[in-house]
Design an enzyme around this catalytic site. Sequence first.
Site, mmCIF file in Angstrom:
data_model
loop_
_atom_site.group_PDB
_atom_site.id
_atom_site.type_symbol
_atom_site.label_atom_id
_atom_site.label_comp_id
_atom_site.label_asym_id
_atom_site.label_seq_id
_atom_site.Cartn_x
_atom_site.Cartn_y
_atom_site.Cartn_z
ATOM 1 N N ASN A 72 0.824 -1.208 0.000
ATOM 2 C CA ASN A 72 0.000 0.000 0.000
ATOM 3 C C ASN A 72 0.852 1.248 0.000
ATOM 4 O O ASN A 72 1.946 1.282 0.555
ATOM 5 C CB ASN A 72 -0.954 -0.001 1.208
ATOM 6 C CG ASN A 72 -0.355 0.688 2.427
ATOM 7 O OD1 ASN A 72 -0.411 1.918 2.551
ATOM 8 N ND2 ASN A 72 0.243 -0.084 3.313
ATOM 9 N N ALA A 73 0.328 2.275 -0.664
ATOM 10 C CA ALA A 73 0.901 3.617 -0.566
ATOM 11 C C ALA A 73 -0.299 4.553 -0.451
ATOM 12 O O ALA A 73 -0.681 5.231 -1.403
ATOM 13 C CB ALA A 73 1.750 3.957 -1.772
ATOM 14 N N LEU A 76 -0.508 8.478 3.989
ATOM 15 C CA LEU A 76 -0.841 9.170 5.244
ATOM 16 C C LEU A 76 -2.039 10.109 5.108
ATOM 17 O O LEU A 76 -2.044 11.222 5.652
ATOM 18 C CB LEU A 76 0.389 9.934 5.770
ATOM 19 C CG LEU A 76 1.551 9.056 6.270
ATOM 20 C CD1 LEU A 76 2.758 9.934 6.648
ATOM 21 C CD2 LEU A 76 1.156 8.205 7.459
ATOM 22 N N CYS A 131 6.751 5.353 8.370
ATOM 23 C CA CYS A 131 5.992 5.207 7.123
ATOM 24 C C CYS A 131 6.983 5.182 5.952
ATOM 25 O O CYS A 131 7.822 6.073 5.839
ATOM 26 C CB CYS A 131 5.014 6.369 6.955
ATOM 27 S SG CYS A 131 4.201 6.316 5.355
ATOM 28 N N LYS A 166 7.153 3.635 16.861
ATOM 29 C CA LYS A 166 7.011 2.558 15.868
ATOM 30 C C LYS A 166 8.151 2.657 14.873
ATOM 31 O O LYS A 166 8.319 3.681 14.211
ATOM 32 C CB LYS A 166 5.660 2.685 15.161
ATOM 33 C CG LYS A 166 5.415 1.538 14.189
ATOM 34 C CD LYS A 166 3.984 1.545 13.747
ATOM 35 C CE LYS A 166 3.681 0.444 12.769
ATOM 36 N NZ LYS A 166 2.294 0.507 12.292
HETATM 37 C C1 LIG Z 1 -3.636 0.190 4.251
HETATM 38 C C2 LIG Z 1 -2.616 0.373 5.349
HETATM 39 C C3 LIG Z 1 -2.494 1.615 5.967
HETATM 40 C C4 LIG Z 1 -1.547 1.801 6.974
HETATM 41 N N1 LIG Z 1 -1.458 3.018 7.602
HETATM 42 C C5 LIG Z 1 -0.574 3.192 8.634
HETATM 43 C C6 LIG Z 1 -0.526 4.418 9.347
HETATM 44 O O1 LIG Z 1 -1.296 5.360 9.103
HETATM 45 N N2 LIG Z 1 0.405 4.526 10.341
HETATM 46 C C7 LIG Z 1 1.269 3.514 10.687
HETATM 47 O O2 LIG Z 1 2.081 3.670 11.606
HETATM 48 N N3 LIG Z 1 1.198 2.321 10.041
HETATM 49 C C8 LIG Z 1 0.307 2.140 9.033
HETATM 50 N N4 LIG Z 1 0.233 0.925 8.404
HETATM 51 C C9 LIG Z 1 1.132 -0.169 8.823
HETATM 52 C C10 LIG Z 1 0.427 -1.115 9.810
HETATM 53 O O3 LIG Z 1 0.060 -0.454 10.991
HETATM 54 C C11 LIG Z 1 1.356 -2.308 10.159
HETATM 55 O O4 LIG Z 1 2.548 -1.807 10.728
HETATM 56 C C12 LIG Z 1 1.719 -3.137 8.950
HETATM 57 O O5 LIG Z 1 0.626 -3.257 8.067
HETATM 58 C C13 LIG Z 1 2.207 -4.533 9.338
HETATM 59 O O6 LIG Z 1 1.210 -5.246 10.031
HETATM 60 P P1 LIG Z 1 0.211 -6.297 9.316
HETATM 61 O O7 LIG Z 1 1.078 -7.206 8.507
HETATM 62 O O8 LIG Z 1 -0.522 -6.957 10.431
HETATM 63 O O9 LIG Z 1 -0.682 -5.466 8.448
HETATM 64 C C14 LIG Z 1 -0.699 0.722 7.381
HETATM 65 C C15 LIG Z 1 -0.845 -0.522 6.750
HETATM 66 C C16 LIG Z 1 -1.779 -0.711 5.753
HETATM 67 C C17 LIG Z 1 -1.916 -2.079 5.116
#
Ligand SMILES: Cc1cc2nc3c(=O)[nH]c(=O)nc-3n(C[C@H](O)[C@H](O)[C@H](O)COP(=O)(O)O)c2cc1C
Length: 306
Positions: A72-73, A76, A131, A166
């Site tokens: 994903n991109a 923010l 991010c 984080k």
């Molecule tokens: C669509 C999407 C949006 C995300 N937005 C943020 C965000 O706003 N801030 C952040 O710290 N991490 C963001 N992340 C990262 C997640 O919090 C997490 O660190 C990452 O997806 C790994 O965990 P997972 O494999 O359980 O998804 C986002 C991930 C995804 C897939």
Amino acid sequence: MSSIPDLSVEISGFKMKNPTMLAAGILGVSIPLLRRVLEAGAGGVVTKSIGVGQRKGYETPNIVEVSCGYVNAVGLSNPGIDEFLEELQKSDISDMPIIVSIFGKSEMEFFELVSKLDKTDVKGFELNLSCPHVSGVGAEIGSDPNMVYKITKEVKRCSKKPIFVKISPNVTDHIEIARAAEDGGADGIVAINTLRAMVIDIETGRPILSNRVGGLSGPAIKPVAVRYVYDISRNVKIPVIGCGGINHWEDAIEFMLAGASAVQIGTAIAYKGLNVFNEILYGISEYLKRKGHHSVKEIVGLSHKF
Ligand SMILES: Cc1cc2nc3c(=O)[nH]c(=O)nc-3n(C[C@H](O)[C@H](O)[C@H](O)COP(=O)(O)O)c2cc1C
């Protein structure tokens, strides 16, 4: 003694009835929606990252499924701090274990965010220093130990609430970064954010995401995240919260054995819906019973002895 294991955890003053949390960015900033996640079983929730101003984010396509996860991109996208404060005012959040994720370009921006949010009933902050796809914030700041130290220290100066940092897997030395956060006064480390990645359409030759590069999440990154948790928890004294590819209860147990005091769940919600929290909690509870543990705290870092 009761045969039901105690799942409750307290991380540097942040109390949860169990160790599962919603990861940042997965379900936005709407308080009623975050409450639904808690009602579905989560012990805590993290909001989408909030910055000082409103951000639209990147054009679509901004997320693409790959084998074992998503890239994903989103960029923010968020309503900005003032609109988020209005959202907070609409609900009583005093009983909610809610952490606000924040991002910024400088110590001043973090100062502005925390001083506005500190007066509310949010229970703590997660600093998004990781991010992977927006320039000038996130991983660009989070790969500089000096900036990590300075921002954490500034946030600690403005708030007595727990501060979690984080961190990014896209850095050269994650232990140095985690130590910089600890030295700055962080109350915990969240490991990890997404891994920088891209996907190309072989028919057209075009990168699929509008931003070309994004962050990989989901089961593909789990072994990477487990290693980060293991390394960091052996090198800092503050608690570590694991995140990255947790899909099943076995994944959550693995993270805790590696040293995680709690686990965040993101992409799995796309596969399984909010049921994933209860499914994982049931699995953790049965595992603890089978192994003769009375509390989930007993298994944190058990793999370190080998
Ligand atoms: C669509 C999407 C949006 C995300 N937005 C943020 C965000 O706003 N801030 C952040 O710290 N991490 C963001 N992340 C990262 C997640 O919090 C997490 O660190 C990452 O997806 C790994 O965990 P997972 O494999 O359980 O998804 C986002 C991930 C995804 C897939």
